[in-house]
Enzyme design. Structure first.
Site, PDB file in Angstrom:
ATOM      1  N   HIS A 259      34.074  36.579  42.532  1.00 37.77           N
ATOM      2  CA  HIS A 259      33.705  36.590  43.940  1.00 37.77           C
ATOM      3  C   HIS A 259      32.422  37.381  44.199  1.00 37.77           C
ATOM      4  O   HIS A 259      32.280  38.508  43.743  1.00 37.77           O
ATOM      5  CB  HIS A 259      34.854  37.153  44.778  1.00 37.77           C
ATOM      6  CG  HIS A 259      36.053  36.279  44.737  1.00 37.77           C
ATOM      7  ND1 HIS A 259      36.253  35.254  45.629  1.00 37.77           N
ATOM      8  CD2 HIS A 259      37.084  36.230  43.878  1.00 37.77           C
ATOM      9  CE1 HIS A 259      37.368  34.632  45.325  1.00 37.77           C
ATOM     10  NE2 HIS A 259      37.896  35.199  44.262  1.00 37.77           N
ATOM     11  N   PRO A 260      31.499  36.796  44.947  1.00 42.26           N
ATOM     12  CA  PRO A 260      30.218  37.453  45.204  1.00 42.26           C
ATOM     13  C   PRO A 260      30.260  38.532  46.284  1.00 42.26           C
ATOM     14  O   PRO A 260      29.298  39.271  46.441  1.00 42.26           O
ATOM     15  CB  PRO A 260      29.328  36.294  45.654  1.00 42.26           C
ATOM     16  CG  PRO A 260      30.281  35.340  46.293  1.00 42.26           C
ATOM     17  CD  PRO A 260      31.558  35.450  45.490  1.00 42.26           C
ATOM     18  N   CYS A 261      31.377  38.669  46.970  1.00 45.07           N
ATOM     19  CA  CYS A 261      31.408  39.583  48.119  1.00 45.07           C
ATOM     20  C   CYS A 261      31.126  41.036  47.749  1.00 45.07           C
ATOM     21  O   CYS A 261      30.640  41.794  48.574  1.00 45.07           O
ATOM     22  CB  CYS A 261      32.740  39.474  48.864  1.00 45.07           C
ATOM     23  SG  CYS A 261      34.172  39.824  47.834  1.00 45.07           S
ATOM     24  N   GLN A 262      31.394  41.430  46.529  1.00 43.43           N
ATOM     25  CA  GLN A 262      31.174  42.815  46.132  1.00 43.43           C
ATOM     26  C   GLN A 262      30.028  42.984  45.136  1.00 43.43           C
ATOM     27  O   GLN A 262      29.751  44.100  44.705  1.00 43.43           O
ATOM     28  CB  GLN A 262      32.461  43.399  45.537  1.00 43.43           C
ATOM     29  CG  GLN A 262      33.593  43.532  46.533  1.00 43.43           C
ATOM     30  CD  GLN A 262      33.226  44.447  47.685  1.00 43.43           C
ATOM     31  OE1 GLN A 262      32.600  45.484  47.507  1.00 43.43           O
ATOM     32  NE2 GLN A 262      33.603  44.062  48.895  1.00 43.43           N
TER      33      GLN A 262
END
Length: 119
Positions: free
Chosen positions: A47-50
Site C-alpha cells: 500500500h502506498p499510503c505510508q
C-alpha cells in the site's frame, strides 16, 4: 506496488505461497492480495499510503547520522524498505547508501566492481 511470486520453474505461486515471503507483521495490513489493475490476476500489493512517511523517516534517520542521501539514492532506499517487508526479494546490493557507504567511499578491493555495478 504490485508483486507476483513465481517458483523456480517460472510458474505463478498461489496467494498463500506468496504471503509466506511477507513478514507476518505486514500481512493483510501493509501488504494485501489484490487483483492487478491491468492483468486481473492476484498480486501482492504494498500500500502506498505510508510510503512517503516511511521514506521521510528513513532519510531523517540517515541525516541525523551526518549523511544526507542524494536524490538519486531514493529508489535504492525505497527498495531497502521493500526488502524489510518482503525479505526474500532479490536485488543488486552492490550500492549501500543506507549504511552510509557509497561506491565512492568503498575502501576495499571491490570498489571498482561496485562502481561498475552501480552505474
Amino acid at each position: 506496488m504490485f508483486m507476483q511470486g513465481v517458483d523456480e520453474g517460472g510458474a505463478p505461486l498461489t496467494p498463500q505461497q506468496m504471503f509466506e515471503d511477507v513478514v507476518a507483521d505486514y500481512q493483510q495490513r501493509t501488504v494485501t492480495m489484490e487483483p492487478h489493475p491491468h492483468l486481473s490476476k492476484p498480486h501482492l500489493s504494498v500500500h502506498p499510503c505510508q510510503h512517503g512517511a516511511v521514506m521521510k523517516r528513513l532519510v531523517a534517520n540517515m541525516s541525523s547520522g551526518g549523511r544526507t542521501p542524494h536524490v538519486r539514492s531514493y529508489m535504492f532506499i525505497f527498495l531497502k524498505f521493500i526488502a524489510s517487508v518482503v525479505p526474500t526479494l532479490e536485488y543488486d546490493v552492490s550500492f549501500d547508501e543506507v549504511l552510509g557507504r557509497t561506491v565512492d567511499d568503498a575502501d576495499d578491493g571491490d570498489a571498482g566492481e561496485a562502481k561498475a555495478a552501480a552505474t
